[in-house]
Design a protein around this motif. Sequence first.
Motif, mmCIF file in Angstrom:
data_model
loop_
_atom_site.group_PDB
_atom_site.id
_atom_site.type_symbol
_atom_site.label_atom_id
_atom_site.label_comp_id
_atom_site.label_asym_id
_atom_site.label_seq_id
_atom_site.Cartn_x
_atom_site.Cartn_y
_atom_site.Cartn_z
ATOM 1 N N SER A 64 -17.313 -16.095 -13.385
ATOM 2 C CA SER A 64 -16.214 -16.279 -14.327
ATOM 3 C C SER A 64 -15.348 -17.461 -13.913
ATOM 4 C CB SER A 64 -15.352 -15.016 -14.391
ATOM 5 O OG SER A 64 -16.101 -13.902 -14.841
ATOM 6 N N LYS A 65 -14.658 -18.018 -14.902
ATOM 7 C CA LYS A 65 -13.735 -19.119 -14.624
ATOM 8 C C LYS A 65 -12.516 -19.008 -15.530
ATOM 9 C CE LYS A 65 -13.324 -24.167 -14.419
ATOM 10 N NZ LYS A 65 -14.030 -25.467 -14.594
ATOM 11 N N ILE A 66 -11.329 -19.082 -14.916
ATOM 12 C CA ILE A 66 -10.093 -19.094 -15.687
ATOM 13 C C ILE A 66 -9.229 -20.279 -15.268
ATOM 14 C CG2 ILE A 66 -10.033 -16.608 -16.144
ATOM 15 C CD1 ILE A 66 -7.964 -16.322 -13.932
ATOM 16 N N LEU A 80 -9.959 -18.425 -20.495
ATOM 17 C CA LEU A 80 -11.174 -17.837 -19.933
ATOM 18 C C LEU A 80 -12.349 -18.663 -20.450
ATOM 19 C CD1 LEU A 80 -12.582 -15.504 -18.352
ATOM 20 C CD2 LEU A 80 -12.579 -14.210 -20.499
ATOM 21 N N THR A 81 -12.782 -19.631 -19.665
ATOM 22 C CA THR A 81 -13.841 -20.522 -20.137
ATOM 23 C C THR A 81 -15.211 -19.862 -20.090
ATOM 24 O OG1 THR A 81 -14.179 -21.527 -17.965
ATOM 25 C CG2 THR A 81 -12.518 -22.527 -19.385
ATOM 26 N N SER A 95 -6.894 -17.577 -24.111
ATOM 27 C CA SER A 95 -7.846 -18.252 -24.987
ATOM 28 C C SER A 95 -9.244 -18.081 -24.413
ATOM 29 C CB SER A 95 -7.502 -19.732 -25.144
ATOM 30 O OG SER A 95 -7.526 -20.406 -23.901
ATOM 31 N N THR A 96 -10.204 -17.826 -25.303
ATOM 32 C CA THR A 96 -11.613 -17.703 -24.946
ATOM 33 C C THR A 96 -12.392 -18.756 -25.736
ATOM 34 O OG1 THR A 96 -12.192 -16.138 -26.700
ATOM 35 C CG2 THR A 96 -11.257 -15.210 -24.673
ATOM 36 N N THR A 97 -13.709 -18.691 -25.675
ATOM 37 C CA THR A 97 -14.527 -19.649 -26.411
ATOM 38 C C THR A 97 -14.321 -19.550 -27.916
ATOM 39 O OG1 THR A 97 -16.297 -18.014 -26.273
ATOM 40 C CG2 THR A 97 -16.352 -19.844 -24.693
ATOM 41 N N THR A 98 -13.975 -18.356 -28.417
ATOM 42 C CA THR A 98 -13.907 -18.169 -29.874
ATOM 43 C C THR A 98 -12.577 -17.625 -30.371
ATOM 44 O OG1 THR A 98 -14.781 -15.904 -29.784
ATOM 45 C CG2 THR A 98 -16.389 -17.703 -29.942
ATOM 46 N N GLU A 103 -13.871 -10.858 -22.507
ATOM 47 C CA GLU A 103 -15.123 -11.475 -22.106
ATOM 48 C C GLU A 103 -15.350 -12.694 -22.991
ATOM 49 O OE1 GLU A 103 -18.371 -8.705 -22.127
ATOM 50 O OE2 GLU A 103 -17.380 -7.307 -20.763
ATOM 51 N N SER A 104 -15.885 -13.778 -22.414
ATOM 52 C CA SER A 104 -16.028 -15.035 -23.131
ATOM 53 C C SER A 104 -17.451 -15.565 -23.008
ATOM 54 C CB SER A 104 -15.033 -16.059 -22.563
ATOM 55 O OG SER A 104 -14.969 -17.219 -23.349
#
Length: 243
Positions: free
Chosen positions: A99-101, A116-117, A138-141, A154-155
């Motif tokens: 994971s990466k934040i 949350l990339t 913020s996530t991917t979507t 979860e992203s």
Amino acid sequence: MDFQDFDRRKFIRYSLLSAGYSLTAGSALLAPLIEALGKVPKKMNDDESIFQLSGRVKVDGKQANEKTIITPNSTIETESNGGLIFVVGKDAHILRENSKIVLTKNDSKLEEGLQLTKGKVLSVFGKRAEGEAGYNISTTTATIGIRGTGVYSESYSDRSYVCTCYGKTEIRSNTDPDSAELVETTHHDSPRFILKDGKAGKLIEPAPMMNHTDEELMLIEALTGREPPFSSLKQYNSPRRGY
């Protein structure tokens, strides 16, 4: 029950009491996590950030250890065997493996955002005072607006997952302004998938509660000196599990 089991339970009971917990049904749920972690969660000092670190974890590009300080604009990344439980100001997080934040701060040097990339993070947020900026994940979507709540995210490249464990959030698609929802829950009532592609206004879908537990929420709330609201619910007997 053999002597070793009894001795372990006696130690956990003593540890909970000495850390200031009343032995309610709620606090007793922490016992398995305390046994696994080997220490009791309690409010962390201002000069501490990390409660538990496992495997390879990088903070701001450097290998982290339990003395590493995490700031409101740190970047944190875990590898396949890594995990991190940490506190920044009023907020606490469990970052899973792979994971990466990226944290961001405002002009007052308070944490105001979490990107949350990739991967998975469980977070609890303290209430912002009047005049303080709100908080966004913020996530991917999706973008999730938060004010004093617990959220699991979860992203992935094609979707995100968001469970508002308790409190209020505003969930918005990053690509479709018509896909937005105000969520208010008390106990994992309305998990959601937020899709990358699909019909306008239909990118937010109901989802199951998964991959996080009440014990984990209780643990990270304890690191900020708080308790989750469900720990005092009447007729609360057992955790809602998602594994």
